[in-house]
Design a protein around this motif. Structure first.
Motif, mmCIF file in Angstrom:
data_model
loop_
_atom_site.group_PDB
_atom_site.id
_atom_site.type_symbol
_atom_site.label_atom_id
_atom_site.label_comp_id
_atom_site.label_asym_id
_atom_site.label_seq_id
_atom_site.Cartn_x
_atom_site.Cartn_y
_atom_site.Cartn_z
ATOM 1 N N MET A 40 0.831 -1.205 0.000
ATOM 2 C CA MET A 40 0.000 0.000 0.000
ATOM 3 C C MET A 40 0.864 1.252 0.000
ATOM 4 S SD MET A 40 -2.952 -1.143 2.753
ATOM 5 C CE MET A 40 -3.514 0.545 3.003
ATOM 6 N N GLU A 41 1.886 1.267 0.831
ATOM 7 C CA GLU A 41 2.761 2.433 0.905
ATOM 8 C C GLU A 41 3.500 2.649 -0.415
ATOM 9 O OE1 GLU A 41 5.084 1.599 4.525
ATOM 10 O OE2 GLU A 41 4.170 3.427 5.337
ATOM 11 N N GLY A 45 -1.468 6.407 -1.703
ATOM 12 C CA GLY A 45 -2.927 6.556 -1.661
ATOM 13 C C GLY A 45 -3.442 7.457 -2.759
ATOM 14 N N PRO A 46 -4.752 7.398 -3.018
ATOM 15 C CA PRO A 46 -5.708 6.517 -2.347
ATOM 16 C C PRO A 46 -5.682 5.095 -2.909
ATOM 17 C CG PRO A 46 -6.860 7.911 -3.916
ATOM 18 C CD PRO A 46 -5.427 8.357 -3.930
ATOM 19 N N VAL A 47 -6.048 4.146 -2.052
ATOM 20 C CA VAL A 47 -6.165 2.746 -2.462
ATOM 21 C C VAL A 47 -7.470 2.190 -1.889
ATOM 22 C CG1 VAL A 47 -3.662 2.404 -2.486
ATOM 23 C CG2 VAL A 47 -4.954 1.819 -0.427
ATOM 24 N N LEU A 279 -4.168 7.550 8.437
ATOM 25 C CA LEU A 279 -5.193 6.839 7.668
ATOM 26 C C LEU A 279 -6.546 7.526 7.792
ATOM 27 C CD1 LEU A 279 -5.546 4.163 5.984
ATOM 28 C CD2 LEU A 279 -6.466 3.175 8.095
ATOM 29 N N ALA A 282 -10.902 8.297 1.812
ATOM 30 C CA ALA A 282 -10.606 9.140 0.644
ATOM 31 C C ALA A 282 -11.893 9.648 0.000
ATOM 32 C CB ALA A 282 -9.781 8.361 -0.371
ATOM 33 N N THR A 305 -6.810 6.951 2.190
ATOM 34 C CA THR A 305 -5.503 7.581 1.953
ATOM 35 C C THR A 305 -4.884 7.850 3.313
ATOM 36 O OG1 THR A 305 -4.359 9.280 0.681
ATOM 37 C CG2 THR A 305 -6.392 9.952 1.827
ATOM 38 N N TRP A 306 -3.698 8.470 3.345
ATOM 39 C CA TRP A 306 -3.030 8.701 4.619
ATOM 40 C C TRP A 306 -2.056 9.861 4.517
ATOM 41 C CZ3 TRP A 306 -2.944 4.295 1.711
ATOM 42 C CH2 TRP A 306 -1.799 4.040 0.961
#
Length: 306
Positions: A40-41, A45-47, A279, A282, A305-306
């Protein structure tokens, strides 16, 4: 299924899902969780948290436990969705079940020729189940072993992200995670249809007589928010003593894999909040597509997202 048939299956499988055995799986669950967050990182993001985190963790764990190739996940994940779609026709649902059955039956034939170090191979070598019986066990464990926890991880994260005080409490004090998992299980109660039971004799409940042979459909979300048992139960409170909920059922038929589900959630939630402290959703909460037409509740997607 009742005794003695139920007892036979239950004895064979209970030893595979003990608290002790689930503890031995925890390092691997943690590794899978780290890998998902790393991906993920790297993606940024967004995912979709369901696709990148909530679904892969329990799917990979149950595949490794059973000895099912993870590369085949698209097939059984797709067919599982059809099985749990309450608007699907009986024919479509049975066809989906038939495809998963045929797949696992073929896999078991392969394991009979080339056994490996996995649960299905172990049951084969035990010789107490024939191929059709073992296929039935495999279908149940594969489908239930990823669908339920995946939806708890997705919906549980949604619940925390839309309850900032609860999110902050768990992020600030990860030692709350055991209780938080039980409260999320109680509060969300993702099994919305069933279980169903048949009365073996006449029984009176709250002035209503249920006659022997009559079928009763239980509503677990109502039980888990019974104000006499859980005052203020409509509200999420991760500090609430949440033991005694019925999310995993009760008695001899309670969920076989509940300790695995707990282990996955206890590891996944804190890791997610620690690694991605920013976190957040989104999209607006109203834009998150809910699984309102599925017998196992959750979110179809969770853009974050984060």
């Amino acid at each position: 299924m009742d005794a003695p048939e139920h007892t036979r299956y239950r004895k064979l499988l209970t030893g595979q899902f003990t608290v002790r055995r689930m503890k031995t799986l925890e390092p691997r669950i943690a590794e899978i969780t780290r890998d998902c967050i790393d991906a993920m990182e790297a993606k940024g993001g967004p995912v979709d948290l369901v696709e990148e985190f909530a679904l892969p963790i329990p799917s990979l764990v149950i595949c490794e436990l059973l000895g099912v190739p993870y590369d085949d996940r698209e097939m059984f994940q797709t067919e599982s969705k059809k099985l749990f779609d309450i608007e699907a026709s009986a024919d479509d649902a049975m066809a989906a079940l038939g495809r998963v059955w045929a797949y696992l039956h073929g896999l078991i034939q392969q394991k009979r020729e080339r056994p490996a170090d996995d649960l299905l191979s172990g049951l084969l070598e035990g010789g107490e189940l024939n191929d059709d019986e073992l296929t039935g066990v495999g279908v149940l464990l594969l489908i239930a072993g990823h669908e339920t926890t995946a939806n708890m991880l997705g919906l549980g994260t949604y619940a925390l992200l839309t309850s900032p005080d609860q999110l902050a409490a768990l992020r600030d004090d990860p030692s709350l995670v055991d209780n938080a998992v039980e409260e999320l299980l109680r509060h969300l109660t993702i099994i919305h249809l069933g279980p169903t039971r048949v009365a073996r004799q006449d029984v009176e409940i709250d002035g209503v007589t249920i006659k022997a042979g009559e079928t009763v459909t239980l509503h677990l979300p109502a039980a888990n928010r019974d104000p006499e048992r859980f005052p203020g139960g409509d509200h999420l409170d991760i500090t609430r003593p949440a033991g005694g909920h019925l999310t995993f059922g009760h008695g001899i038929h309670q969920c076989l894999g509940q300790q695995l589900a707990r282990a996955e959630m206890r590891i996944a939630y804190p890791a997610l909040l620690e690694r991605l402290p920013g976190l957040r959703l989104a999209v607006t909460p109203e834009e998150v597509p809910m699984r309102s037409k599925m017998s196992i509740y959750g979110v179809h997607r969770l853009p974050v997202t984060w």
